[in-house]
Design a protein around this motif. Structure first.
Motif, PDB file in Angstrom:
ATOM      1  N   HIS A 166       1.442  -1.338  -0.259  1.00  0.00           N
ATOM      2  CA  HIS A 166       0.287   0.030  -0.007  1.00  0.00           C
ATOM      3  C   HIS A 166       1.311   1.044  -0.257  1.00  0.00           C
ATOM      4  O   HIS A 166       2.291   1.327   0.204  1.00  0.00           O
ATOM      5  CB  HIS A 166      -0.784   0.035   1.194  1.00  0.00           C
ATOM      6  N   ILE A 167       0.566   2.061  -0.680  1.00  0.00           N
ATOM      7  CA  ILE A 167       1.254   3.627  -0.676  1.00  0.00           C
ATOM      8  C   ILE A 167       0.040   4.727  -0.359  1.00  0.00           C
ATOM      9  O   ILE A 167      -0.893   4.514   0.311  1.00  0.00           O
ATOM     10  CB  ILE A 167       1.699   4.446  -2.108  1.00  0.00           C
ATOM     11  N   ALA A 168       0.496   5.739   0.612  1.00  0.00           N
ATOM     12  CA  ALA A 168      -0.594   6.667   0.983  1.00  0.00           C
ATOM     13  C   ALA A 168       0.239   8.181   1.114  1.00  0.00           C
ATOM     14  O   ALA A 168       1.445   8.102   1.408  1.00  0.00           O
ATOM     15  CB  ALA A 168      -0.725   6.109   3.077  1.00  0.00           C
ATOM     16  N   LEU A 169      -0.653   9.056   0.480  1.00  0.00           N
ATOM     17  CA  LEU A 169      -0.290   9.949   0.371  1.00  0.00           C
ATOM     18  C   LEU A 169      -0.642  10.962   1.863  1.00  0.00           C
ATOM     19  O   LEU A 169      -1.710  10.788   2.225  1.00  0.00           O
ATOM     20  CB  LEU A 169      -0.731  10.790  -0.562  1.00  0.00           C
ATOM     21  N   THR A 170       0.259  12.636   2.566  1.00  0.00           N
ATOM     22  CA  THR A 170      -0.651  13.082   3.079  1.00  0.00           C
ATOM     23  C   THR A 170      -0.798  14.737   2.607  1.00  0.00           C
ATOM     24  O   THR A 170      -0.386  14.534   1.347  1.00  0.00           O
ATOM     25  CB  THR A 170       0.488  13.388   4.326  1.00  0.00           C
ATOM     26  N   ALA A 171      -2.099  14.908   3.162  1.00  0.00           N
ATOM     27  CA  ALA A 171      -3.090  16.282   3.299  1.00  0.00           C
ATOM     28  C   ALA A 171      -2.762  16.934   3.926  1.00  0.00           C
ATOM     29  O   ALA A 171      -2.665  16.592   5.161  1.00  0.00           O
ATOM     30  CB  ALA A 171      -3.833  15.934   2.473  1.00  0.00           C
ATOM     31  N   SER A 172      -2.689  17.996   4.218  1.00  0.00           N
ATOM     32  CA  SER A 172      -3.017  18.990   5.265  1.00  0.00           C
ATOM     33  C   SER A 172      -4.434  18.899   5.916  1.00  0.00           C
ATOM     34  O   SER A 172      -4.489  19.351   6.980  1.00  0.00           O
ATOM     35  CB  SER A 172      -2.254  20.370   5.035  1.00  0.00           C
ATOM     36  N   GLY A 173      -5.271  18.907   4.944  1.00  0.00           N
ATOM     37  CA  GLY A 173      -6.501  18.911   5.554  1.00  0.00           C
ATOM     38  C   GLY A 173      -6.847  20.637   5.415  1.00  0.00           C
ATOM     39  O   GLY A 173      -8.113  20.811   5.557  1.00  0.00           O
TER      40      GLY A 173
END
Length: 385
Positions: A166-173
């Motif tokens: 699995h890969i995941a990207l991050t977001a500030s929201g």
């Protein structure tokens, strides 16, 4: 000493483009800016041309090109053909595509066919044209420059992609991560473009506030790393210090942590396989003493457009193209005061629901679908007004 890498920047006056230019400015012994292109910012392009003395500059509009003073020896070109001539020039080794939108797709295709190394921070081009453009790329020819995709790319260097779980990207929201839900319909354009971490243009700032950008970035990651939708996700990470991670089938996770500054990913994309000293960017290392990293799943009621994008990623075909076109028009309408903030995901959903589902059979058909989605979205925005 080796000669500097000759770099052309498509979108040199935009927020990401300025980061790429700054890396080239700081590491002049490593990079020579030989090509620069801007959409409309003639004044900004003129200023950069007189600083870096590139071989070629490109503006979309011929009349704007005629209005600027270029240094002796710099050739001024215009339009799509001018952009293609620049990226294919013998004066260019490496092209950074960092403009927004889909206008640079023909130039991206030409650069790949010409064998140029490409640093890419143009998610729309890959989402819309990936099926037609990526087959022309050789292994390692494209280097992701968006911070999240760049993080995943760095985590995968030296790894066997068959071992990805699995890969995941991050977001500030975005700026409304903690805003009461009943206040979201009252969000103004001025509020939406005030990003809490990154300095970005208006369109991408609104996309960050709705998190539709993260849905589009998930589709981009699927294209870039050849992964199905089940293997890509995103988490809200307010500090934006962790940019992305990869979990492997043995349960181990590799995560990239770096200062939230686009020059970091620009530097790694341009310099790979070398690494350059951080101190030259006047940035501090991340202080890990007492650091706390939190990751949360986005709320569906707060970010409905993100979940619409996930459904689009699952559906595939030409649905991602419809998403890009509808979002482009809806965000523009919001910024002009034609629709409200929470109308953006509603407009997008309505356009997607009205799509026939027929997949394109060529890049030309894909671009026709893109224009169709824009037209339908514009009509819906007018009806809202």
């Amino acid at each position: 000493m080796t000669s500097p890498i000759r770099v052309a920047v498509v979108g040199c006056t935009g927020s990401v483009g300025r980061s790429v230019v700054d890396v080239c400015r700081i590491y002049r012994d490593r990079f020579a800016l030989t090509g620069m292109a801007a959409r409309d910012n003639a004044e900004g392009l003129e200023r950069l041309a007189n600083e870096f003395l590139p071989s070629i500059v490109v503006l979309r509009d011929r009349s704007k090109l005629r209005s600027i003073s270029l240094p002796l020896g710099t050739v001024g070109l215009h339009g799509d053909e001018g952009l293609i001539d620049m990226v294919c020039s013998e004066e260019v080794d490496h092209v950074a595509f960092v403009s927004s939108g889909t206008e640079a797709i023909p130039a991206l295709l030409a650069a790949l066919k010409a064998g140029k190394t490409v640093s890419l921070a143009n998610k729309e081009s890959i989402v819309v044209s990936g099926s037609w453009v990526l087959p022309y790329s050789k292994p390692g020819q494209i280097r992701p420059l968006d911070s999240e995709h760049n993080a995943v790319w760095q985590c995968l260097i030296g790894e066997n992609v068959d071992y990805i779980d699995h890969i995941a990207l991050t977001a500030s929201g975005g700026p409304f991560r903690l805003t009461a839900l009943d206040r979201l319909p009252s969000v103004t354009p001025e509020m939406a473009v005030s990003h809490p971490v990154w300095s970005m243009g208006q369109k991408i700032s609104v996309d960050s506030a709705t998190m539709i950008n993260k849905g589009i970035e998930i589709i981009e990651a699927m294209r870039l790393f050849s992964l199905p939708h089940q293997k890509v996700s995103a988490y809200i990470h307010p500090g934006s210090s962790a940019h992305g991670f990869v979990r492997f089938i043995d349960g181990n996770i590799k995560m990239l942590i770096a200062p939230p500054d686009m020059r970091m990913s620009a530097m790694t994309a341009l310099s790979y396989p070398d690494r350059l000293p951080l101190a030259s960017l006047s940035l501090d290392n991340i202080d890990m003493n007492g650091a706390v990293f939190s990751f949360d799943v986005p709320e569906k009621d707060r970010y409905p457009g993100y979940y619409t994008a996930l459904e689009v990623a699952k559906e595939g075909g030409s649905y991602p193209t419809v998403l890009v076109g509808a979002d482009e028009i809806a965000v523009s309408a919001f910024l002009k005061g034609r629709i409200g903030f929470m109308d953006i995901p509603r407009i997008i959903s309505e356009v997607i629901d009205s799509f026939s589902g027929n997949s394109a059979h060529s890049l030309e058909e894909e671009l026709d679908i893109l224009q169709w989605s824009r037209d339908i979205a514009d009509s819906l925005c007018s009806n809202r007004g």
